[in-house]
Structure formats: structure tokens, C-alpha cells
Design an enzyme around this catalytic site. Sequence first.
Site, mmCIF file in Angstrom:
data_model
loop_
_atom_site.group_PDB
_atom_site.id
_atom_site.type_symbol
_atom_site.label_atom_id
_atom_site.label_comp_id
_atom_site.label_asym_id
_atom_site.label_seq_id
_atom_site.Cartn_x
_atom_site.Cartn_y
_atom_site.Cartn_z
ATOM 1 N N HIS A 104 0.785 -1.241 -0.008
ATOM 2 C CA HIS A 104 0.064 -0.028 0.105
ATOM 3 C C HIS A 104 0.579 1.136 -0.057
ATOM 4 O O HIS A 104 0.461 2.114 0.294
ATOM 5 C CB HIS A 104 -0.915 0.062 1.197
HETATM 6 FE FE1 FES Z 1 0.197 -1.952 3.797
HETATM 7 FE FE2 FES Z 1 2.748 -2.035 4.024
HETATM 8 S S1 FES Z 1 1.778 -0.509 3.030
HETATM 9 S S2 FES Z 1 1.173 -3.603 4.420
#
Ligand code: FES
Length: 194
Positions: A159
Amino acid sequence: MATLEDAVPPGESAAPYLEQVADPRRRDYLQIAAVAWAGVGVGVVALPLINQMNPSADVLAQSTTEIDISAIQPGQAIKTQFRKQPLFVRNLTPAEIAEADAVPLSSLRDPQTLEQRTKPGHTNWLITLGVCTHLGCVPLGAGEGENKGPFGGYFCPCHGSAYDTAARIRQGPAPTNLHVPDYTFTSDTVVTVG
Ligand code: FES
């Protein structure tokens, strides 16, 4: 001893019951059913035995890992394991140390200096779990040629969390820095984690 005739309701013939018992297909079915139950029984007994052979959670929680860091050059990192979790061991360059030290603590989501995240006299050795503090993905940046993200540390491709050269969270959804486990320098080239 009770006989088959005893089990036949009064007024009925015993012939159909005798036929069922004599039918070889029916006997086979009964045998297969018995073997199948025996198989399930072995499975049920074997699983706890196999599980007993794995280290228990408390044994695992107390385990330590020794790491030879002598071959890790400045600017390099390795991925290893500690208590079944990915562990990053990184030898920071003087430029990466300076970059980490130049960041104002007030700008950090999880304020910590590089010195607080390393051992005295060994500020160049950054040892963290390789587990993103957002949802637990393994960030990139410890492997040769991997994307280190916009802050030169680690980048989580799940993410988009970006960590700096002290593995502090700088961008993205992760709430905290990469976790620094307990460890000690057993010598200048060997670290014991845990
Ligand atoms: Fe979501 Fe690493 S940014 S698990």
C-alpha cells in the site's frame, strides 16, 4: 448367546436378514467402512504427535538467532529470519547516517533518532524486522537492486508505505517505524538477536 432369530420381529421370516448378512458386497462395504474409520483414527492421533514435534510458542518466543555480519559491506543489507519473521540487517553508509540524522524529529510520525534505533558505537548497523507495520507485508529494499522508496530505506509495495534510512515511517499508511528487536553485539562481527 443371542442369535439372529432373536432380532427378527415376531411373526416375520428371518430369511431377508440372513440374505443381507450373506451378501458379499454388503460385507465389503462394512469392511471398507471399518478401514476408513481406522484411517480417520490414525489421522486424529497423528496430528497432535506431529504438532508436538514443532517448537511450542513459548520455546519459539525465547529463541535467539546469531548472525555473522562480517560480509555485509556499507550500503548493503541482508534478509534473514528471526522467530520465523523476516529480519533486515543493514550496514548504513556515512551518507545514509547523515541523511537520517538530518531529519527533524518533529516531522516524524513515530519520532525516534537513528541513535535510539541502533547500538552505541554501531550506529551504522540498522537491524529491524522486515514486517511492514501497516498490515505485515515484507517491504522491499534489503535485497540487491530492490526499490528502496523515496526516502532511501525500505518501500512496502502493498500500500505504498515508505521508510527512511533509519527504517522510520515517512509516507503511506504504516503507523510506526519498522520494529527493532532486542539484540546485542557478541563481537564486532556477530550479533545475537532475541
Ligand atoms: Fe500496507 Fe505495507 S503499506 S502492508
